[in-house]
Write an enzyme that holds these catalytic residues in place. Structure first.
Site, PDB file in Angstrom:
ATOM      1  N   ASN A  38      12.826 -22.375 -16.690  1.00 36.57           N
ATOM      2  CA  ASN A  38      12.316 -21.405 -15.719  1.00 36.57           C
ATOM      3  C   ASN A  38      12.541 -21.682 -14.339  1.00 36.57           C
ATOM      4  O   ASN A  38      11.923 -22.531 -13.848  1.00 36.57           O
ATOM      5  CB  ASN A  38      10.953 -21.212 -16.055  1.00 36.57           C
ATOM      6  CG  ASN A  38      10.659 -19.535 -15.988  1.00 36.57           C
ATOM      7  OD1 ASN A  38      11.545 -18.734 -15.615  1.00 36.57           O
ATOM      8  ND2 ASN A  38       9.474 -19.405 -16.276  1.00 36.57           N
ATOM      9  N   ARG A 148      -4.795 -15.503 -27.277  1.00 35.73           N
ATOM     10  CA  ARG A 148      -5.070 -16.331 -25.865  1.00 35.73           C
ATOM     11  C   ARG A 148      -5.847 -15.396 -24.841  1.00 35.73           C
ATOM     12  O   ARG A 148      -5.186 -14.268 -24.811  1.00 35.73           O
ATOM     13  CB  ARG A 148      -3.882 -16.824 -25.494  1.00 35.73           C
ATOM     14  CG  ARG A 148      -4.107 -17.668 -24.131  1.00 35.73           C
ATOM     15  CD  ARG A 148      -2.733 -18.101 -23.363  1.00 35.73           C
ATOM     16  NE  ARG A 148      -2.319 -17.164 -22.482  1.00 35.73           N
ATOM     17  CZ  ARG A 148      -1.450 -17.727 -21.534  1.00 35.73           C
ATOM     18  NH1 ARG A 148      -0.817 -18.624 -21.485  1.00 35.73           N
ATOM     19  NH2 ARG A 148      -1.240 -16.783 -20.503  1.00 35.73           N
ATOM     20  N   TYR A 160      -2.069 -15.926 -12.115  1.00 30.12           N
ATOM     21  CA  TYR A 160      -0.960 -16.340 -12.934  1.00 30.12           C
ATOM     22  C   TYR A 160      -1.623 -16.130 -14.443  1.00 30.12           C
ATOM     23  O   TYR A 160      -2.812 -16.617 -14.813  1.00 30.12           O
ATOM     24  CB  TYR A 160      -0.876 -17.670 -12.620  1.00 30.12           C
ATOM     25  CG  TYR A 160       0.574 -18.140 -13.386  1.00 30.12           C
ATOM     26  CD1 TYR A 160       1.616 -17.570 -13.136  1.00 30.12           C
ATOM     27  CD2 TYR A 160       0.283 -19.058 -14.611  1.00 30.12           C
ATOM     28  CE1 TYR A 160       2.723 -17.827 -13.936  1.00 30.12           C
ATOM     29  CE2 TYR A 160       1.655 -19.312 -15.389  1.00 30.12           C
ATOM     30  CZ  TYR A 160       2.641 -18.739 -14.793  1.00 30.12           C
ATOM     31  OH  TYR A 160       4.072 -19.088 -15.746  1.00 30.12           O
ATOM     32  N   ASP A 222      -5.695 -20.719 -21.317  1.00 29.43           N
ATOM     33  CA  ASP A 222      -4.812 -21.906 -20.741  1.00 29.43           C
ATOM     34  C   ASP A 222      -5.220 -21.806 -19.484  1.00 29.43           C
ATOM     35  O   ASP A 222      -5.591 -20.950 -18.421  1.00 29.43           O
ATOM     36  CB  ASP A 222      -3.535 -20.854 -20.726  1.00 29.43           C
ATOM     37  CG  ASP A 222      -2.217 -21.907 -20.287  1.00 29.43           C
ATOM     38  OD1 ASP A 222      -2.504 -23.003 -19.595  1.00 29.43           O
ATOM     39  OD2 ASP A 222      -1.014 -21.598 -20.548  1.00 29.43           O
ATOM     40  N   HIS A 224      -3.640 -23.744 -17.112  1.00 29.29           N
ATOM     41  CA  HIS A 224      -2.505 -23.740 -16.212  1.00 29.29           C
ATOM     42  C   HIS A 224      -2.608 -24.878 -15.355  1.00 29.29           C
ATOM     43  O   HIS A 224      -2.231 -24.817 -14.268  1.00 29.29           O
ATOM     44  CB  HIS A 224      -2.173 -22.565 -15.442  1.00 29.29           C
ATOM     45  CG  HIS A 224      -1.872 -21.392 -16.388  1.00 29.29           C
ATOM     46  ND1 HIS A 224      -0.612 -21.421 -17.159  1.00 29.29           N
ATOM     47  CD2 HIS A 224      -2.516 -20.334 -16.942  1.00 29.29           C
ATOM     48  CE1 HIS A 224      -0.519 -20.205 -17.918  1.00 29.29           C
ATOM     49  NE2 HIS A 224      -1.521 -19.523 -17.752  1.00 29.29           N
ATOM     50  N   GLU A 248      -6.099 -25.367 -23.215  1.00 30.70           N
ATOM     51  CA  GLU A 248      -4.638 -25.510 -22.784  1.00 30.70           C
ATOM     52  C   GLU A 248      -4.391 -26.169 -21.266  1.00 30.70           C
ATOM     53  O   GLU A 248      -5.120 -25.495 -20.619  1.00 30.70           O
ATOM     54  CB  GLU A 248      -3.675 -24.484 -23.039  1.00 30.70           C
ATOM     55  CG  GLU A 248      -2.235 -24.856 -22.798  1.00 30.70           C
ATOM     56  CD  GLU A 248      -1.398 -23.686 -23.073  1.00 30.70           C
ATOM     57  OE1 GLU A 248      -1.910 -22.653 -23.630  1.00 30.70           O
ATOM     58  OE2 GLU A 248      -0.284 -23.464 -22.381  1.00 30.70           O
ATOM     59  N   GLU A 274       3.471 -28.356 -22.343  1.00 31.03           N
ATOM     60  CA  GLU A 274       4.750 -27.517 -22.062  1.00 31.03           C
ATOM     61  C   GLU A 274       5.464 -27.932 -20.724  1.00 31.03           C
ATOM     62  O   GLU A 274       6.622 -27.762 -20.836  1.00 31.03           O
ATOM     63  CB  GLU A 274       4.246 -26.092 -21.905  1.00 31.03           C
ATOM     64  CG  GLU A 274       3.334 -25.930 -20.450  1.00 31.03           C
ATOM     65  CD  GLU A 274       3.032 -24.620 -20.377  1.00 31.03           C
ATOM     66  OE1 GLU A 274       2.324 -23.840 -21.170  1.00 31.03           O
ATOM     67  OE2 GLU A 274       3.287 -23.942 -19.274  1.00 31.03           O
ATOM     68  N   ARG A 295       2.009 -29.328 -27.221  1.00 33.32           N
ATOM     69  CA  ARG A 295       2.578 -27.968 -26.595  1.00 33.32           C
ATOM     70  C   ARG A 295       4.080 -27.937 -26.362  1.00 33.32           C
ATOM     71  O   ARG A 295       4.597 -26.852 -25.823  1.00 33.32           O
ATOM     72  CB  ARG A 295       1.794 -27.717 -25.420  1.00 33.32           C
ATOM     73  CG  ARG A 295       0.234 -27.151 -25.791  1.00 33.32           C
ATOM     74  CD  ARG A 295      -0.005 -25.996 -26.152  1.00 33.32           C
ATOM     75  NE  ARG A 295       0.604 -24.749 -25.454  1.00 33.32           N
ATOM     76  CZ  ARG A 295       1.284 -23.832 -25.432  1.00 33.32           C
ATOM     77  NH1 ARG A 295       1.893 -23.513 -26.776  1.00 33.32           N
ATOM     78  NH2 ARG A 295       1.537 -22.851 -24.640  1.00 33.32           N
ATOM     79  N   GLU A 351       2.821 -20.216 -30.192  1.00 34.06           N
ATOM     80  CA  GLU A 351       2.743 -19.018 -29.147  1.00 34.06           C
ATOM     81  C   GLU A 351       4.019 -18.159 -29.280  1.00 34.06           C
ATOM     82  O   GLU A 351       5.144 -18.601 -29.537  1.00 34.06           O
ATOM     83  CB  GLU A 351       2.854 -19.932 -27.783  1.00 34.06           C
ATOM     84  CG  GLU A 351       2.708 -18.788 -26.591  1.00 34.06           C
ATOM     85  CD  GLU A 351       2.822 -19.493 -25.384  1.00 34.06           C
ATOM     86  OE1 GLU A 351       3.441 -20.722 -25.241  1.00 34.06           O
ATOM     87  OE2 GLU A 351       2.195 -19.084 -24.292  1.00 34.06           O
ATOM     88  N   TRP A 414      -1.415 -26.214 -10.268  1.00 36.55           N
ATOM     89  CA  TRP A 414      -1.654 -25.068 -11.313  1.00 36.55           C
ATOM     90  C   TRP A 414      -0.824 -25.268 -12.453  1.00 36.55           C
ATOM     91  O   TRP A 414       0.154 -26.176 -12.494  1.00 36.55           O
ATOM     92  CB  TRP A 414      -1.267 -23.634 -10.611  1.00 36.55           C
ATOM     93  CG  TRP A 414       0.241 -23.427 -10.350  1.00 36.55           C
ATOM     94  CD1 TRP A 414       0.874 -23.880  -9.418  1.00 36.55           C
ATOM     95  CD2 TRP A 414       1.050 -22.800 -11.331  1.00 36.55           C
ATOM     96  NE1 TRP A 414       2.271 -23.573  -9.727  1.00 36.55           N
ATOM     97  CE2 TRP A 414       2.381 -22.979 -10.865  1.00 36.55           C
ATOM     98  CE3 TRP A 414       0.995 -22.226 -12.437  1.00 36.55           C
ATOM     99  CZ2 TRP A 414       3.718 -22.480 -11.404  1.00 36.55           C
ATOM    100  CZ3 TRP A 414       2.130 -21.660 -13.089  1.00 36.55           C
ATOM    101  CH2 TRP A 414       3.535 -21.967 -12.700  1.00 36.55           C
TER     102      TRP A 414
HETATM  103  O1  EZ4 Z   1       3.520 -20.909 -17.615  1.00 32.30           O
HETATM  104  O2  EZ4 Z   1       6.501 -20.493 -19.523  1.00 32.30           O
HETATM  105  O3  EZ4 Z   1       1.467 -21.221 -22.218  1.00 32.30           O
HETATM  106  N1  EZ4 Z   1       2.395 -20.644 -21.572  1.00 32.30           N
HETATM  107  C1  EZ4 Z   1       2.288 -20.759 -20.271  1.00 32.30           C
HETATM  108  C2  EZ4 Z   1       3.732 -19.909 -19.787  1.00 32.30           C
HETATM  109  C3  EZ4 Z   1       4.231 -20.924 -18.729  1.00 32.30           C
HETATM  110  C4  EZ4 Z   1       5.896 -20.553 -18.341  1.00 32.30           C
HETATM  111  C5  EZ4 Z   1       6.430 -21.571 -17.493  1.00 32.30           C
HETATM  112  O4  EZ4 Z   1       7.905 -21.419 -17.368  1.00 32.30           O
HETATM  113  O5  EZ4 Z   1       1.783 -21.494 -19.535  1.00 32.30           O
HETATM  114  O6  EZ4 Z   1       3.413 -18.743 -19.033  1.00 32.30           O
HETATM  115 CO    CO Z   2       0.457 -22.460 -20.874  1.00 29.60          CO
END
Ligand code: EZ4
Ligand code: CO
Length: 414
Positions: A38, A148, A160, A222, A224, A248, A274, A295, A351, A414
């Site tokens: 991404n 979630r 976000y 999440d 983040h 997460e 992730e 993840r 997910e 973040w």
């Molecule tokens: O921030 O896929 O758990 N899912 C996430 C996503 C990620 C994006 C990053 O490319 O946190 O929204």
């Molecule tokens: Co995430």
């Protein structure tokens, strides 16, 4: 012996950007692999086109482990998101080919099905608690059995992970990367962030959700990567009464010791990975039992071959899978995840953000979502076809993930 005749990179943007590797064998069998990173799509496209595709021509597509080691070790510059996404794309395309040659859905080559389907969680969000409740109800109506929860934070603007202008009944359609052009240049959107306000707000949100939807619904959250270790420990503790399925990315991924600190203070299950790209990123977290869920995405962590090793390793420590499944993992990457989800024993949850209708016209998938479970389908291989003519109509358009700044303008984690 069959040979690899060609390896082509296809970039398409049906609403968002995707990078796909297409491998064709001398027998005319085609395999697909997802290489979408991404916001850095062209880097991995070049890595594949310039440095990987020429090496693949003439190789035996059947020898997947050998090709994996050849690319991983041969690069010298091991690991990293771009390298590992490129290796993953080759790996998944070769598994697709092997399963098509065998005439079997890929999960059959991975040991067969361990379950009826993969429990999926959806993303509910709202700028207010009311909007969030509506989004949760919408997900329950769609059949989701795990959800979630993300919300806006009073005093902050766009946050976000939270869909902006949701109207009642509207399909949740949050796309993390945004096309934002300023004076002719694509730039990341900049958002405001205040951890203290977030930490004050979130426990009350979970209390309200539990009150409204009861104790049984698996709930996830999440962070983040936005908290410092002691802030994350506080949140994990404050959320204990609401029995989360997981918290997460509470802290930045590159600091495994932060999870040790959270663990010392809380029994809230933890998930991370992730942004990881190899099993080595998990070594301490797994052996010291600092996490509960892995993840990683197949797309970003070296493909089926490497993810299988990682998950088998994690399974020895009672740690389960919770593979990343945002819209920036393409339908090809999602299908690969689903075959692995079905086969492994230590599956936890998957997910699932449904791709846009346009994306699903370009990538025709055989996977299904029924009664909260995802199933990869029984077509040979991954079960995904790419309509190349249609793909060619959607030109690459730069889009980036946002930047977060604190109220005084400092760039924030973040
Ligand atoms: O921030 O896929 O758990 N899912 C996430 C996503 C990620 C994006 C990053 O490319 O946190 O929204
Ligand atoms: Co995430």
């Amino acid at each position: 012996m069959s040979r690899i005749d060609s390896a082509e990179v296809i970039i398409t943007s049906p609403g968002r950007n995707f990078v796909t590797l297409k491998i064709t064998t001398s027998d005319g069998v085609v395999g697909l692999g997802d290489a979408t990173v991404n916001g850095r799509e062209l880097a991995v496209a070049s890595y594949l086109t310039d440095h990987v595709a020429p090496l693949l021509i003439g190789r035996d597509p059947a020898n997947i482990e050998d090709t994996w080691q050849y690319l991983y070790r041969g690069a010298y510059w091991r690991r990293g998101p771009i390298t590992m996404a490129a290796v993953a794309a080759v790996d998944v395309a070769l598994w697709d080919i092997k399963a098509k040659v065998a005439g079997l859905p890929l999960y059959q080559l991975l040991g067969g099905a361990s379950r009826k389907g993969a429990l999926a969680y959806g993303h509910a969000s709202g700028t207010t608690t009311e909007a969030l409740f509506d989004s949760v109800r919408n997900h329950l109506d769609l059949g989701f059995r795990a959800i979630r929860i993300q919300t806006g934070v009073p005093g902050l603007g766009q946050v976000y992970g939270v869909a902006g202008d949701q109207r009642p009944g509207q399909r949740y359609d949050y796309e993390p990367a945004r096309r934002n052009v300023v004076a002719g240049r694509a730039l990341p959107v900049e958002e405001e962030w205040d951890t203290a306000a977030y930490l004050r707000h979130i426990p009350g949100v979970f209390e309200a959700v539990r009150h409204e939807f009861g104790p049984d619904l698996p709930l996830l959250h999440d962070g983040h990567h936005r908290m410092r270790p002691i802030e994350a420990a506080r949140l994990a503790r404050d959320l204990e009464p609401y029995r989360l399925f997981w918290l997460e990315d509470a802290t930045p991924g590159e600091d495994p010791d932060a999870l040790r600190l959270i663990r010392q203070h809380s029994t809230t299950p933890l998930a991370i990975g992730e942004v990881f790209n190899t099993a080595f990123d998990y070594q301490t977290l797994v052996t010291e039992r600092l996490i509960d869920f892995v993840r990683s995405a197949v797309t970003h962590t070296g493909g089926i071959t490497h993810m299988r090793k990682l998950l088998d390793f994690a399974g020895l420590y009672g740690i389960r899978s919770g593979m990343h499944g945002p819209t920036d993992v393409s339908p090809v990457g999602m299908a690969a995840a689903l075959h692995l989800d079905l086969a492994i024993h230590n599956f936890g949850i998957q997910e699932y953000m449904k791709h846009s209708d346009t994306t699903l016209e370009v990538f025709r998938t055989s996977y299904t979502f029924t009664d909260g479970l995802l199933h990869p389908g029984v077509n040979p291989g991954l079960g995904v076809d790419l309509d190349e003519d249609l793909a060619a109509r959607f030109e690459y358009t730069p889009a980036y993930l946002p930047i977060n700044r604190t109220l005084d303008g400092t760039v924030h984690d973040w």
